[in-house]
Motif scaffolding. Structure first.
Motif, mmCIF file in Angstrom:
data_model
loop_
_atom_site.group_PDB
_atom_site.id
_atom_site.type_symbol
_atom_site.label_atom_id
_atom_site.label_comp_id
_atom_site.label_asym_id
_atom_site.label_seq_id
_atom_site.Cartn_x
_atom_site.Cartn_y
_atom_site.Cartn_z
ATOM 1 N N ASP A 229 0.818 -1.205 0.000
ATOM 2 C CA ASP A 229 0.000 0.000 0.000
ATOM 3 C C ASP A 229 0.856 1.261 0.000
ATOM 4 O OD1 ASP A 229 -2.329 -1.441 -0.051
ATOM 5 O OD2 ASP A 229 -2.626 -1.387 2.123
ATOM 6 N N ARG A 230 2.026 1.186 0.595
ATOM 7 C CA ARG A 230 2.894 2.358 0.697
ATOM 8 C C ARG A 230 3.787 2.513 -0.530
ATOM 9 N NH1 ARG A 230 2.552 6.989 3.742
ATOM 10 N NH2 ARG A 230 4.615 7.870 4.110
ATOM 11 N N TYR A 231 4.460 1.432 -0.915
ATOM 12 C CA TYR A 231 5.383 1.464 -2.050
ATOM 13 C C TYR A 231 5.240 0.184 -2.872
ATOM 14 C CZ TYR A 231 7.588 5.240 0.601
ATOM 15 O OH TYR A 231 7.830 6.408 1.281
ATOM 16 N N PRO A 232 4.167 0.075 -3.645
ATOM 17 C CA PRO A 232 3.912 -1.176 -4.386
ATOM 18 C C PRO A 232 4.970 -1.512 -5.430
ATOM 19 C CG PRO A 232 2.409 0.574 -5.081
ATOM 20 C CD PRO A 232 3.108 1.076 -3.864
ATOM 21 N N GLY A 233 5.712 -0.498 -5.886
ATOM 22 C CA GLY A 233 6.727 -0.768 -6.897
ATOM 23 C C GLY A 233 8.124 -0.948 -6.345
ATOM 24 N N SER A 234 8.252 -1.027 -5.022
ATOM 25 C CA SER A 234 9.571 -1.116 -4.395
ATOM 26 C C SER A 234 10.197 -2.489 -4.566
ATOM 27 C CB SER A 234 9.454 -0.804 -2.900
ATOM 28 O OG SER A 234 8.658 -1.793 -2.256
ATOM 29 N N ALA A 235 11.501 -2.534 -4.333
ATOM 30 C CA ALA A 235 12.216 -3.811 -4.408
ATOM 31 C C ALA A 235 11.697 -4.794 -3.364
ATOM 32 C CB ALA A 235 13.714 -3.575 -4.219
ATOM 33 N N ALA A 236 11.384 -4.301 -2.173
ATOM 34 C CA ALA A 236 10.867 -5.186 -1.130
ATOM 35 C C ALA A 236 9.513 -5.765 -1.526
ATOM 36 C CB ALA A 236 10.749 -4.428 0.193
ATOM 37 N N ALA A 237 8.633 -4.941 -2.092
ATOM 38 C CA ALA A 237 7.321 -5.432 -2.522
ATOM 39 C C ALA A 237 7.479 -6.535 -3.563
ATOM 40 C CB ALA A 237 6.480 -4.283 -3.069
ATOM 41 N N GLN A 238 8.372 -6.335 -4.519
ATOM 42 C CA GLN A 238 8.582 -7.358 -5.537
ATOM 43 C C GLN A 238 9.134 -8.637 -4.923
ATOM 44 O OE1 GLN A 238 7.597 -7.476 -8.734
ATOM 45 N NE2 GLN A 238 8.272 -9.612 -8.517
ATOM 46 N N ALA A 239 10.023 -8.507 -3.938
ATOM 47 C CA ALA A 239 10.590 -9.692 -3.285
ATOM 48 C C ALA A 239 9.506 -10.478 -2.554
ATOM 49 C CB ALA A 239 11.692 -9.278 -2.314
ATOM 50 N N PHE A 240 8.560 -9.784 -1.935
ATOM 51 C CA PHE A 240 7.473 -10.485 -1.245
ATOM 52 C C PHE A 240 6.516 -11.136 -2.234
ATOM 53 C CE2 PHE A 240 8.612 -7.971 2.581
ATOM 54 C CZ PHE A 240 8.680 -9.034 3.469
ATOM 55 N N ARG A 241 6.310 -10.515 -3.386
ATOM 56 C CA ARG A 241 5.486 -11.172 -4.411
ATOM 57 C C ARG A 241 6.144 -12.471 -4.869
ATOM 58 N NH1 ARG A 241 5.331 -5.690 -6.449
ATOM 59 N NH2 ARG A 241 3.329 -4.711 -5.881
ATOM 60 N N THR A 242 7.455 -12.419 -5.066
ATOM 61 C CA THR A 242 8.188 -13.627 -5.467
ATOM 62 C C THR A 242 8.107 -14.689 -4.378
ATOM 63 O OG1 THR A 242 9.720 -12.300 -6.798
ATOM 64 C CG2 THR A 242 10.447 -14.511 -6.170
ATOM 65 N N LEU A 243 8.251 -14.279 -3.119
ATOM 66 C CA LEU A 243 8.149 -15.222 -2.002
ATOM 67 C C LEU A 243 6.766 -15.869 -1.971
ATOM 68 C CD1 LEU A 243 9.209 -16.492 0.644
ATOM 69 C CD2 LEU A 243 8.407 -14.419 1.830
ATOM 70 N N ALA A 244 5.713 -15.085 -2.185
ATOM 71 C CA ALA A 244 4.360 -15.633 -2.161
ATOM 72 C C ALA A 244 4.174 -16.682 -3.258
ATOM 73 C CB ALA A 244 3.337 -14.515 -2.316
ATOM 74 N N HIS A 245 4.692 -16.404 -4.438
ATOM 75 C CA HIS A 245 4.616 -17.400 -5.517
ATOM 76 C C HIS A 245 5.348 -18.683 -5.115
ATOM 77 C CE1 HIS A 245 2.621 -15.377 -8.879
ATOM 78 N NE2 HIS A 245 3.264 -14.264 -8.550
ATOM 79 N N THR A 246 6.515 -18.534 -4.478
ATOM 80 C CA THR A 246 7.291 -19.695 -4.041
ATOM 81 C C THR A 246 6.534 -20.504 -3.002
ATOM 82 O OG1 THR A 246 9.389 -18.557 -4.481
ATOM 83 C CG2 THR A 246 9.449 -20.419 -2.934
ATOM 84 N N VAL A 247 5.935 -19.826 -2.040
ATOM 85 C CA VAL A 247 5.182 -20.515 -0.982
ATOM 86 C C VAL A 247 4.008 -21.286 -1.569
ATOM 87 C CG1 VAL A 247 3.678 -20.115 1.018
ATOM 88 C CG2 VAL A 247 5.892 -18.949 0.858
ATOM 89 N N ARG A 248 3.305 -20.679 -2.499
ATOM 90 C CA ARG A 248 2.164 -21.370 -3.122
ATOM 91 C C ARG A 248 2.602 -22.601 -3.913
ATOM 92 N NH1 ARG A 248 -2.777 -18.423 -4.637
ATOM 93 N NH2 ARG A 248 -2.396 -19.057 -6.792
ATOM 94 N N ALA A 249 3.867 -22.598 -4.357
ATOM 95 C CA ALA A 249 4.368 -23.715 -5.157
ATOM 96 C C ALA A 249 5.000 -24.820 -4.322
ATOM 97 C CB ALA A 249 5.387 -23.201 -6.178
ATOM 98 N N TRP A 250 5.153 -24.611 -3.005
ATOM 99 C CA TRP A 250 5.716 -25.669 -2.179
ATOM 100 C C TRP A 250 4.857 -26.923 -2.294
ATOM 101 C CZ3 TRP A 250 6.480 -22.424 2.933
ATOM 102 C CH2 TRP A 250 7.660 -21.673 2.813
ATOM 103 N N PRO A 251 5.497 -28.107 -2.401
ATOM 104 C CA PRO A 251 4.720 -29.347 -2.481
ATOM 105 C C PRO A 251 3.844 -29.514 -1.245
ATOM 106 C CG PRO A 251 7.024 -29.746 -3.024
ATOM 107 C CD PRO A 251 6.949 -28.348 -2.466
#
Length: 277
Positions: A229-251
């Motif tokens: 909500d504060r900085y959606p285009g930040s490096a941290a926001a992108q890293a958390f999006r990547t982490l969420a994709h990884t978590v959803r893909a865990w077996p």
């Protein structure tokens, strides 16, 4: 809760405080929600909860009111940003940090009565190796260990993994380097921890992701907002999006029935010998 739900319980832990663990829990929950998941964030730092503070929320009631019998879990459930659901802990209530077995059993039974449409249960643990930390970690399907590039953080993360593996039989851990300068520093940090753990312990560590040290995150914390909500285009926001994709893909693990109650039943099973004593 819908009968076809498959709930993944993830304990988010750290060997020491100050490594950004609760920030990880909050922003991972929001990132999962943005991907269409239905996360429930349980603030399990029972006496010093601060999930609500990070998000600028002011819940009237918390887990201490459930334990006292004044409220039910449904009564204290609140919505956070992006429609994530939160079960807030107490803050500054000394007795919550030292629950006896009967109280923990009562708390667990109260969670089991919660009727919520959930597919990810994120448990934001207290730092260290207190009894509640070990109990929730043993019962969760996944343990995500947050670590920063400081000697004390690395040493304490190793100690947490050692206790959970040696004394409680856990063999697999996800590691998340947080607040690192860049991907290379995160990789080196993971390799240092992994090399020692896999040499001296019978464990498997995997790199869940890397969260950079981003001034945007500090600003979001001060503003009591999630990074999206504060900085959606930040490096941290992108890293958390990547982490969420990884978590959803865990077996998916095979144990349990795939409903949230499996988590609670494992907690009860773990407590049963002591409760009978």
């Amino acid at each position: 809760m819908r009968k076809d739900n498959t709930v993944r319980a993830i304990a988010i832990a750290s060997g020491k405080g100050g490594v950004g663990k609760t920030n990880v829990a909050v922003n991972l929950a929001v990132a999962l929600a943005d991907l269409g998941s239905r996360p429930l964030l349980l603030d399990a730092d029972l006496g010093l909860g601060n999930v609500d503070i990070l998000l600028g929320l002011s819940p009237r009631f918390n887990l201490s009111h459930v334990l006292s019998g004044e409220k039910t879990m449904a009564d204290i459930l609140i919505k956070g940003p992006h429609d994530i659901h939160i079960l807030p802990a107490a803050s500054g209530v000394a007795g919550m940090a030292d629950l006896d077995l009967g109280q923990r059993a009562g708390l667990i039974e109260a969670v089991s009565s919660l009727d919520a449409d959930v597919d990810h249960l994120l448990i934001d643990l207290a730092a260290g190796i207190a009894t509640d930390v070990l109990t929730f970690s043993r019962a969760a399907q996944e343990v995500l260990v947050v670590v920063s590039n400081e000697p004390a953080s690395i040493t304490d993360a190793y100690a947490l993994i050692k206790v959970l593996s040696r004394d409680h039989g856990l063999r697999r851990f996800h590691v998340l380097p947080n607040m690192v300068a860049d991907a290379r520093e995160g990789q080196i940090l993971f390799q240092r921890l992994s090399a020692v753990a896999e040499r001296y312990l019978e464990v498997q560590l995997d790199l869940a992701g890397i969260i950079p040290l981003d001034p945007a995150m500090r600003s979001a914390v001060r503003a009591q907002q999630c990074i999206f909500d504060r900085y959606p285009g930040s490096a941290a926001a992108q890293a958390f999006r990547t982490l969420a994709h990884t978590v959803r893909a865990w077996p998916r693990r095979t144990e349990g029935r795939g409903e949230m109650r499996f988590f609670l039943e494992r907690l009860f099973a773990d407590m049963a010998p002591a409760l009978r004593a």
